[in-house]
Design a protein around this motif. Structure first.
Motif, PDB file in Angstrom:
ATOM      1  N   ALA A 104      -4.890   1.066   5.298  1.00 34.90           N
ATOM      2  CA  ALA A 104      -6.131   1.667   4.793  1.00 34.90           C
ATOM      3  C   ALA A 104      -5.931   3.148   4.480  1.00 34.90           C
ATOM      4  O   ALA A 104      -6.431   3.658   3.469  1.00 34.90           O
ATOM      5  N   SER A 105      -5.172   3.829   5.340  1.00 30.65           N
ATOM      6  CA  SER A 105      -4.923   5.252   5.102  1.00 30.65           C
ATOM      7  C   SER A 105      -4.128   5.463   3.822  1.00 30.65           C
ATOM      8  O   SER A 105      -4.355   6.439   3.087  1.00 30.65           O
ATOM      9  N   LEU A 106      -3.206   4.585   3.532  1.00 30.44           N
ATOM     10  CA  LEU A 106      -2.393   4.696   2.323  1.00 30.44           C
ATOM     11  C   LEU A 106      -3.239   4.475   1.072  1.00 30.44           C
ATOM     12  O   LEU A 106      -3.078   5.176   0.062  1.00 30.44           O
ATOM     13  N   VAL A 107      -4.148   3.523   1.146  1.00 29.97           N
ATOM     14  CA  VAL A 107      -5.055   3.276   0.019  1.00 29.97           C
ATOM     15  C   VAL A 107      -5.964   4.483  -0.199  1.00 29.97           C
ATOM     16  O   VAL A 107      -6.180   4.929  -1.335  1.00 29.97           O
ATOM     17  N   LEU A 108      -6.491   5.024   0.896  1.00 26.33           N
ATOM     18  CA  LEU A 108      -7.369   6.198   0.788  1.00 26.33           C
ATOM     19  C   LEU A 108      -6.608   7.411   0.267  1.00 26.33           C
ATOM     20  O   LEU A 108      -7.154   8.222  -0.491  1.00 26.33           O
ATOM     21  N   ASN A 109      -5.351   7.524   0.656  1.00 23.20           N
ATOM     22  CA  ASN A 109      -4.503   8.616   0.170  1.00 23.20           C
ATOM     23  C   ASN A 109      -4.390   8.558  -1.349  1.00 23.20           C
ATOM     24  O   ASN A 109      -4.591   9.563  -2.053  1.00 23.20           O
ATOM     25  N   ALA A 110      -4.065   7.387  -1.858  1.00 28.15           N
ATOM     26  CA  ALA A 110      -3.948   7.210  -3.301  1.00 28.15           C
ATOM     27  C   ALA A 110      -5.297   7.413  -3.987  1.00 28.15           C
ATOM     28  O   ALA A 110      -5.382   8.012  -5.070  1.00 28.15           O
ATOM     29  N   ILE A 140     -11.463  11.900   1.680  1.00 31.86           N
ATOM     30  CA  ILE A 140     -10.576  12.510   2.669  1.00 31.86           C
ATOM     31  C   ILE A 140     -11.195  12.480   4.063  1.00 31.86           C
ATOM     32  O   ILE A 140     -10.482  12.387   5.071  1.00 31.86           O
ATOM     33  N   VAL A 141     -12.518  12.507   4.140  1.00 30.94           N
ATOM     34  CA  VAL A 141     -13.175  12.366   5.448  1.00 30.94           C
ATOM     35  C   VAL A 141     -12.944  10.962   5.993  1.00 30.94           C
ATOM     36  O   VAL A 141     -12.689  10.781   7.198  1.00 30.94           O
ATOM     37  N   LEU A 142     -13.022   9.970   5.125  1.00 28.72           N
ATOM     38  CA  LEU A 142     -12.714   8.595   5.545  1.00 28.72           C
ATOM     39  C   LEU A 142     -11.258   8.486   5.993  1.00 28.72           C
ATOM     40  O   LEU A 142     -10.952   7.829   6.999  1.00 28.72           O
ATOM     41  N   LEU A 143     -10.362   9.130   5.261  1.00 27.12           N
ATOM     42  CA  LEU A 143      -8.946   9.136   5.629  1.00 27.12           C
ATOM     43  C   LEU A 143      -8.764   9.764   7.002  1.00 27.12           C
ATOM     44  O   LEU A 143      -8.020   9.242   7.846  1.00 27.12           O
ATOM     45  N   LEU A 144      -9.430  10.877   7.234  1.00 29.23           N
ATOM     46  CA  LEU A 144      -9.333  11.551   8.528  1.00 29.23           C
ATOM     47  C   LEU A 144      -9.840  10.647   9.652  1.00 29.23           C
ATOM     48  O   LEU A 144      -9.234  10.576  10.728  1.00 29.23           O
ATOM     49  N   ALA A 145     -10.945   9.939   9.397  1.00 27.00           N
ATOM     50  CA  ALA A 145     -11.503   9.037  10.406  1.00 27.00           C
ATOM     51  C   ALA A 145     -10.527   7.908  10.741  1.00 27.00           C
ATOM     52  O   ALA A 145     -10.344   7.550  11.916  1.00 27.00           O
ATOM     53  N   VAL A 146      -9.880   7.355   9.718  1.00 27.32           N
ATOM     54  CA  VAL A 146      -8.913   6.276   9.933  1.00 27.32           C
ATOM     55  C   VAL A 146      -7.724   6.783  10.743  1.00 27.32           C
ATOM     56  O   VAL A 146      -7.264   6.120  11.690  1.00 27.32           O
ATOM     57  N   CYS A 186       0.827  -1.212   0.000  1.00 28.95           N
ATOM     58  CA  CYS A 186       0.000   0.000   0.000  1.00 28.95           C
ATOM     59  C   CYS A 186       0.860   1.260   0.000  1.00 28.95           C
ATOM     60  O   CYS A 186       0.496   2.270  -0.623  1.00 28.95           O
ATOM     61  N   PHE A 187       2.000   1.198   0.670  1.00 25.64           N
ATOM     62  CA  PHE A 187       2.904   2.351   0.662  1.00 25.64           C
ATOM     63  C   PHE A 187       3.432   2.589  -0.750  1.00 25.64           C
ATOM     64  O   PHE A 187       3.483   3.730  -1.222  1.00 25.64           O
ATOM     65  N   ALA A 188       3.810   1.514  -1.442  1.00 28.15           N
ATOM     66  CA  ALA A 188       4.293   1.645  -2.816  1.00 28.15           C
ATOM     67  C   ALA A 188       3.204   2.235  -3.714  1.00 28.15           C
ATOM     68  O   ALA A 188       3.472   3.110  -4.543  1.00 28.15           O
ATOM     69  N   ALA A 189       1.964   1.789  -3.522  1.00 25.58           N
ATOM     70  CA  ALA A 189       0.849   2.310  -4.318  1.00 25.58           C
ATOM     71  C   ALA A 189       0.607   3.786  -4.013  1.00 25.58           C
ATOM     72  O   ALA A 189       0.320   4.587  -4.914  1.00 25.58           O
ATOM     73  N   CYS A 190       0.759   4.151  -2.747  1.00 24.63           N
ATOM     74  CA  CYS A 190       0.551   5.538  -2.340  1.00 24.63           C
ATOM     75  C   CYS A 190       1.608   6.448  -2.965  1.00 24.63           C
ATOM     76  O   CYS A 190       1.298   7.541  -3.441  1.00 24.63           O
TER      77      CYS A 190
END
Length: 281
Positions: free
Chosen positions: A108-114, A132-138, A29-33
């Motif tokens: 999950a945060s990395l996936v949402l970031n991408a 981004i709201v989902l990212l903030l929640a995570v 996920c980090f690589a994808a981000c």
């Protein structure tokens, strides 16, 4: 005894397999981000975020948009996430309860970031707010989990607490800016209330969030640092950008001062409490 030993070995094998899956998932996920971030800055031919979606997220799109230089913090955050990704593979961390509680959330945060970058590139600004709201929640859930425990040493304090704290603080500012951009792009006129007034209200809310994080984290510095950074660059943008607003700039500076002051207050309190406990022992 033989049955007990067999069950124990099975349990350890299962746990080890789960840990390996978590570690590998975070790394992928980090690589994808990182690949997504390269698209976001136009390295792979994508439109830079500030120019995507018709410029809805540019520095002059809304009163809550930070100046372009503010986004250099992503270099620090991504570098930190790379450190986190490597750190989680350390032998001492692979089966750490702290890492087990955070790893899947970080992934999950990395996936949402991408995903956020892709939605903006696609011009789906409203959808980007949902992401981004989902990212903030995570990230808030991550904060809740690591803030209740102590890092095992200075390296973990930086690679986990510091990195995730910076990530959270910046996403708080980014969520406010992203939401304002989406509403403006959709033609929202604020029910007749001046945009500057709305901006000041939102900045007050951001200050409240920063104060809340300071209280919950007992004065953790990383979330406050990125929050203050983002707020300061909103002030700079409103004083030197194409959409000038002295009231908004003053509100942004005031919000930054509140976040910094409350964080320092809780930090000092936490240090004094720790010193008192140590003396009592």
């Amino acid at each position: 005894m033989s049955s007990y030993a067999s069950n124990t070995r099975t349990s350890r094998t299962s746990s080890g397999g789960s840990d390996l899956a978590r570690l590998s998932t975070v790394s992928i996920c980090f690589a994808a981000c990182i690949a997504g971030s390269m698209v976001g800055v136009g390295v792979f031919g994508g439109t830079p975020i500030a120019e995507a979606a018709g410029g809805a997220l540019s520095a002059d799109a809304t009163y809550l948009a930070p100046a372009g230089s503010a986004f250099s913090i992503w270099s620090v955050v991504y570098t930190g996430l790379g450190l986190y990704t490597v750190y989680q593979w350390f032998p001492s961390q692979r089966r750490s309860d702290r890492q087990r509680s955070l790893g899947w959330l970080v992934a999950a945060s990395l996936v949402l970031n991408a995903a956020w970058i892709l939605t903006v590139q696609a011009g789906a600004v409203i959808l980007s707010v949902v992401v981004i709201v989902l990212l903030l929640a995570v990230l808030a859930l991550c904060f809740r989990r690591y803030a209740t425990t102590r890092a095992s040493g200075w390296l973990e304090a930086i690679a986990v607490d510091g990195v995730l704290g910076l990530y959270l603080g910046w996403v708080c500012v980014a969520t406010a800016a992203n939401t304002a951009s989406a509403l403006t792009a959709e033609g929202f006129r604020g029910f007749g209330i001046a945009p500057e007034a709305w901006a000041c209200v939102v900045l007050a809310v951001v200050a409240g969030v920063g104060a809340g994080l300071a209280a919950a984290g007992r004065g953790r510095l990383a979330p406050a640092a990125s929050l203050v950074w983002g707020l300061a660059w909103i002030a700079v943008s409103r004083l030197n950008g194409g959409l000038e607003s002295v009231p908004t700039a003053v509100a942004a500076v005031a919000a930054a001062v509140v976040v910094a002051a409350v964080t320092v207050a809780f930090r000092v309190r936490a240090v004094r409490t720790a010193a008192s406990v140590k003396e009592a022992r």
